[in-house]
Design a protein around this motif. Structure first.
Motif, short mmCIF file in Angstrom:
data_model
loop_
_atom_site.label_atom_id
_atom_site.label_comp_id
_atom_site.label_asym_id
_atom_site.label_seq_id
_atom_site.Cartn_x
_atom_site.Cartn_y
_atom_site.Cartn_z
N GLN A 60 -39.29 5.96 2.96
CA GLN A 60 -38.56 6.51 3.95
C GLN A 60 -39.81 6.40 5.15
N GLU A 64 -35.73 4.90 8.26
CA GLU A 64 -35.54 3.54 7.45
C GLU A 64 -36.21 3.64 6.19
N TRP A 65 -35.29 3.15 5.05
CA TRP A 65 -36.00 3.03 3.74
C TRP A 65 -36.44 1.43 3.62
N SER A 81 -36.74 -3.65 5.61
CA SER A 81 -36.04 -2.25 5.68
C SER A 81 -34.99 -2.87 4.83
N SER A 84 -30.82 3.03 6.55
CA SER A 84 -31.14 4.11 6.95
C SER A 84 -30.69 4.95 5.64
N LEU A 86 -30.29 6.33 1.86
CA LEU A 86 -31.00 6.29 0.71
C LEU A 86 -30.14 5.36 -0.50
#
Length: 93
Positions: A60, A64-65, A81, A84, A86
């Motif tokens: 993260q 964003e992840w 990405s 956002s 998880l």
């Protein structure tokens, strides 16, 4: 261990959502980059959380992840990405 997770998440929830009983948060003390697909260059990320899933990681940064892989020396190279949330990113594993 849960203190290294985003609000509302526990390690049990991460493991259940991912199906990976060994999923774990890992230290932020490492180089994390994301590959820029248009140029092949790398941008350094400042991670807030890093979760390890065998040879994949979710990082993260900037809200964003990012998904990536851990290199043998401990750095993480991300390629994109995955949103956002998880939960959304875990579903992409």
């Amino acid at each position: 261990m849960n203190s290294n997770l985003p609000d509302g998440w526990t390690i049990a929830r991460v493991r259940k959502a991912s199906g990976d009983p060994e999923a774990a948060p890992i230290s932020l003390d490492r180089l994390v980059v994301v590959e820029q697909s248009d140029s092949g260059d790398y941008e350094v990320l400042q991670p807030h959380h890093i979760l390890s899933f065998h040879d994949l990681c979710l990082v993260q940064a900037d809200g964003e992840w990012f998904m990536g892989r851990m290199e043998t020396e401990g750095s993480v190279i991300c390629w994109a990405s995955y949103g956002s949330g998880l939960g959304e990113a875990i579903r992409c594993l």
